[in-house]
Structures are given as C-alpha cells and as structure tokens.
Write a protein that holds these residues in place. Structure first.
Motif, PDB file in Angstrom:
ATOM      1  N   ASP A   1       1.295  -2.576  36.068  1.00 24.34           N
ATOM      2  CA  ASP A   1       2.215  -2.958  37.132  1.00 24.34           C
ATOM      3  C   ASP A   1       2.477  -4.457  37.119  1.00 24.34           C
ATOM      4  O   ASP A   1       3.626  -4.910  37.235  1.00 24.34           O
TER       5      ASP A   1
ATOM      6  N   ASP B   1      -3.384   1.052  35.505  1.00 20.46           N
ATOM      7  CA  ASP B   1      -2.130   1.079  36.261  1.00 20.46           C
ATOM      8  C   ASP B   1      -1.868  -0.258  36.941  1.00 20.46           C
ATOM      9  O   ASP B   1      -0.720  -0.723  37.008  1.00 20.46           O
TER      10      ASP B   1
ATOM     11  N   PRO C   1      -1.165   0.743  42.061  1.00 17.09           N
ATOM     12  CA  PRO C   1      -0.054   1.304  42.851  1.00 17.09           C
ATOM     13  C   PRO C   1      -0.459   2.584  43.568  1.00 17.09           C
ATOM     14  O   PRO C   1      -1.315   3.339  43.088  1.00 17.09           O
TER      15      PRO C   1
END
Length: 303
Positions: A34, A30, A133
C-alpha cells in the motif's frame, strides 16, 4: 529509489518453498504494498509455489531485472535469507518490520538497512500488520463432521462425504472453524460443557455438518445449517431435518457441487431467519418431544 535501472522485488518468509505463510506476514506485505503503491514505486512480489501457485516464484525470477530487494516481516535469520543476499548481491537490500535475534548473523548484516520491529537494545516498533488496509468481512463457517458410526454398515458414506465436503470448502472464501460435539474435560482443544459449545455456535454465520447434533445444536443456537446425510438412503440426519422442518439437507450419495452451492447461498441469506424461527420454537416448546411422551408413558405404567 528503483527507476530506470530496474524494479523492486518484495520477498519474505512467504516467498520460500520451505518457509511459512502467516496471516500476519500477508497483512504486513499488504501494508508495504500500500505504501509503495501510494508512493508510485513499481514492484513485484514473489510467493512460495506451495502456497500460491501460478504467480511469480523465486525460481522464476531473473535477479538482473531488479535493483532493490525488500524483505518483509518475520525473523531475519537462516540460510534461506542468506541465499537471498547471494542471489541478489547487486541489489540494494532492505529488511522492514522484522525481528532481529542475532544482529551479527550474516542474514542480518547482509542487508544495507534493517528497519526492525524489535531487536536487542532497541525500542520496539509496531508490527506492520497493525496498519494494513482494512479487510472485507468473510462468513465464519463451523464444520461438524464424523468418520464413525460403524453401525450403519454398508450404507456408510461418512469418509467420502467428509472428504468431498473438505475439498469443496477449500474453494469457499470463508473462515473455517473445525468443531466437535464431543465433550472432554481433559483436552483443552474440545469444549467441556454444552454451553461452551453453544457459545461458539451462536457466533457463527453457518455450520456445515453430517451429524445429527451438529444440525440440532446449530439450529438451537439460531444458526443456519447445511446438513449432509452420510448414510445411503437417509438415516437420523434426514429424519431430524424433517422433524425440525429444516430444508437445507443433501443426501450423501447424491451430493454434488451445484446442490451444495444452492444451499450455501440460501443459508447465508434467508436461511438465518428460518434458523432463528426454529430456535424460538425449541425454546417455546411448540412441538412435543420424547420427554413429554415419557411422562405420559411413566404414568401409564404406574410410575
């Protein structure tokens, strides 16, 4: 940088059929996604079919469509990583957030660049998962289930109830915690005292149980309970739910998804207030119990 020549493919141990998917791996992914997204770099992610069916898998990938391969997280070693080098030999290959055990191995030297989190004689860097995140909160649900209670004979539905509850819970977006009311001073996986178990229960959002004490101890901790009576026609779980004034009860022989969903939603909303009210009744001794009657019985018998 990937561009007109092709796209970027992101892989990791979460991509291999015989690999392993951990929460840290996915959070590291993730973090990379991102950063790539904010940089405007188009990319695809490849997943293990055993973990995430119905999406892009290695066996579906056409290597010629990609110009770059990024390998995320985990140790860089072994035949599966080496096979990535062979299959994507035309790509620029970069490893990021990885551990390097043997810098001379083909799995490591096959990358054009390695941005390691730890390696021999190198200053360690923070794991990628640390800056992933922020995540939404999910309900924390304890399960207290039994496969025993042979005393109920042909009325037993314990195995069926446990299996159906397990299948249903797989589809719920929650953190599941398997618990047992059995205490053991020799097994670290079990609580050794009631206060240890109550400390766990009190931190939960919901308990799903087919046990009498799964129901009572959860209510005592002020936690809502979705109770299922695994005995056909009802037995001690139903009786105790009635005695405590707890409505979230499902009969094992009539258990269906709609009923489970209805009580799940109730428990996670207005059910907590009811559970806390019952917990207060327990503490205050509002309702007489067998111990109160025991004293009178002993006195009546001359005790």
């Amino acid at each position: 940088m990937p561009g007109a020549r092709g796209r970027l493919l992101v892989a990791g141990w979460f991509s291999f059929l015989h690999g392993e998917v951990t929460a840290g791996d996915v959070l590291a992914l993730d973090r990379v996604r991102d950063v790539l997204g904010r940089a405007g770099i188009a990319h695809d992610v490849v997943w293990s079919p055993g973990f995430r069916p119905g999406v892009l898998h290695l066996e579906d990938v056409r290597p010629e469509e990609y110009s770059h391969l990024v390998f995320v997280c985990g140790p860089v070693h072994g035949r599966q990583v080496e096979e990535l080098h062979e299959r994507f030999s035309h790509c620029v290959r970069i490893a990021v957030g990885t551990s390097i055990v043997d810098p001379a191995s083909t799995a490591v030297t096959g990358f054009h660049q390695v941005l390691a989190r730890d390696a021999v004689d190198c200053e360690p860097g923070r794991d990628l998962a640390a800056r992933a995140p922020a995540l939404p909160s999910r309900p924390v649900v304890g399960t207290v289930l039994t496969h025993g209670q042979q005393e109920y004979g042909h009325r037993r539905r314990h195995q069926e109830v446990a299996e159906r509850l397990g299948d249903w819970l797989l589809g719920k977006d929650c953190a599941r915690l398997q618990l047992d009311t059995r205490l053991d001073t020799r097994d670290w996986r079990l609580c050794a005292t009631p206060d240890q178990l109550e400390s766990v229960l009190s931190r939960l959002d919901l308990v799903v149980t087919d046990r009498l004490h799964g129901l009572v101890l959860s209510l005592r901790a002020g936690v809502p309970v979705l109770a299922v009576d695994p005995v056909e026609g009802g037995a001690k779980v139903s009786a105790q739910a009635s005695a405590c004034g707890w409505p979230a009860l499902v009969a094992g022989e009539r258990m269906d998804q709609g009923e489970l969903e209805r009580w799940w939603d109730w428990c996670l909303t207005s059910g907590r207030a009811d559970a806390q009210r019952i917990a207060a009744e327990f503490r205050e001794g509002v309702v007489e119990d067998g111990a109160d009657r025991l004293v009178r019985a002993l006195r009546a018998c001359g005790g």
